[in-house]
Design a protein around this motif. Sequence first.
Motif, mmCIF file in Angstrom:
data_model
loop_
_atom_site.group_PDB
_atom_site.id
_atom_site.type_symbol
_atom_site.label_atom_id
_atom_site.label_comp_id
_atom_site.label_asym_id
_atom_site.label_seq_id
_atom_site.Cartn_x
_atom_site.Cartn_y
_atom_site.Cartn_z
ATOM 1 N N GLY A 110 0.813 -1.207 0.000
ATOM 2 C CA GLY A 110 0.000 0.000 0.000
ATOM 3 C C GLY A 110 0.842 1.250 0.000
ATOM 4 O O GLY A 110 2.073 1.193 -0.054
ATOM 5 N N PRO A 111 0.193 2.402 0.059
ATOM 6 C CA PRO A 111 0.922 3.668 0.039
ATOM 7 C C PRO A 111 1.930 3.752 1.187
ATOM 8 O O PRO A 111 1.641 3.342 2.306
ATOM 9 N N GLN A 112 3.089 4.271 0.877
ATOM 10 C CA GLN A 112 4.152 4.391 1.871
ATOM 11 C C GLN A 112 4.414 5.874 2.148
ATOM 12 O O GLN A 112 4.405 6.689 1.229
ATOM 13 N N PRO A 113 4.702 6.217 3.406
ATOM 14 C CA PRO A 113 4.919 7.619 3.755
ATOM 15 C C PRO A 113 6.343 8.110 3.496
ATOM 16 O O PRO A 113 6.590 9.302 3.463
ATOM 17 N N GLY A 114 7.276 7.200 3.345
ATOM 18 C CA GLY A 114 8.676 7.554 3.164
ATOM 19 C C GLY A 114 9.548 6.775 4.135
ATOM 20 O O GLY A 114 9.053 6.097 5.036
ATOM 21 N N PHE A 115 10.863 6.879 3.931
ATOM 22 C CA PHE A 115 11.810 6.078 4.699
ATOM 23 C C PHE A 115 13.016 6.911 5.101
ATOM 24 O O PHE A 115 13.539 7.687 4.298
ATOM 25 N N VAL A 116 13.459 6.719 6.321
ATOM 26 C CA VAL A 116 14.747 7.219 6.788
ATOM 27 C C VAL A 116 15.469 5.991 7.312
ATOM 28 O O VAL A 116 14.990 5.314 8.221
ATOM 29 N N ILE A 117 16.615 5.697 6.719
ATOM 30 C CA ILE A 117 17.355 4.476 7.033
ATOM 31 C C ILE A 117 18.754 4.847 7.502
ATOM 32 O O ILE A 117 19.387 5.735 6.932
ATOM 33 N N VAL A 118 19.217 4.168 8.540
ATOM 34 C CA VAL A 118 20.581 4.369 9.028
ATOM 35 C C VAL A 118 21.286 3.023 9.041
ATOM 36 O O VAL A 118 20.805 2.066 9.655
ATOM 37 N N LEU A 119 22.413 2.969 8.344
ATOM 38 C CA LEU A 119 23.310 1.806 8.367
ATOM 39 C C LEU A 119 24.574 2.285 9.077
ATOM 40 O O LEU A 119 25.405 2.980 8.490
ATOM 41 N N GLU A 120 24.684 1.930 10.341
ATOM 42 C CA GLU A 120 25.780 2.443 11.148
ATOM 43 C C GLU A 120 26.888 1.408 11.269
ATOM 44 O O GLU A 120 26.631 0.226 11.442
ATOM 45 N N GLN A 121 28.130 1.872 11.157
ATOM 46 C CA GLN A 121 29.330 1.058 11.339
ATOM 47 C C GLN A 121 29.428 -0.089 10.333
ATOM 48 O O GLN A 121 29.688 -1.244 10.691
ATOM 49 N N ILE A 122 29.242 0.241 9.059
ATOM 50 C CA ILE A 122 29.454 -0.761 8.011
ATOM 51 C C ILE A 122 30.911 -1.205 8.105
ATOM 52 O O ILE A 122 31.815 -0.365 8.167
ATOM 53 N N PRO A 123 31.161 -2.516 8.134
ATOM 54 C CA PRO A 123 32.548 -2.974 8.308
ATOM 55 C C PRO A 123 33.450 -2.590 7.131
ATOM 56 O O PRO A 123 32.989 -2.479 5.999
#
Length: 161
Positions: A110-123
């Motif tokens: 269904g409809p999505q409001p948006g995304f904020v994604i954090v990928l912390e400490q990628i090796p």
Amino acid sequence: MSDELDLSGAPRRPEVKMTTTTMERPAEMTPTLRGVRPNIVQSIRAFRVSDLQEAAHAAGQHFLYANLGNAQSKQDVLDLIAQQFTFPQHFGKNFDALYDCMTDPLHKSGPQPGFVIVLEQIPANAKFDKEAREQLLDIFRDAADYWGDRKIPFRCFYSFL
């Protein structure tokens, strides 16, 4: 035109103001996200995770966070993302499956409001080298494009270990 001169002695040009078009209404944007393009993958730099989480909440967007500090390999990275993003058990644990989980099922729900994604400490090590890091970030760049085509904000912030 003004008679003022710039530092080089040339006549000063009038200031041109740049504007950006966003899919979000200004009332939905928080100061934290206001200067960030709606579909981008970028270094977390001066942003704090708590501020990004608060901004996502204020904008009514999904906030997804993965701390990858304990990962050593591609499989570890995928396992941690799947666990922390609460992917389904049938997640294929490869980059194609990661892209699929970040796009198609969400779009179909269904409809999505948006995304904020954090990928912390990628090796950043021999088992998860520069090529693997770029492949991972390319998945999120492709997902940002996917959602951008649908006029849905998708911002991904990352840091390296």
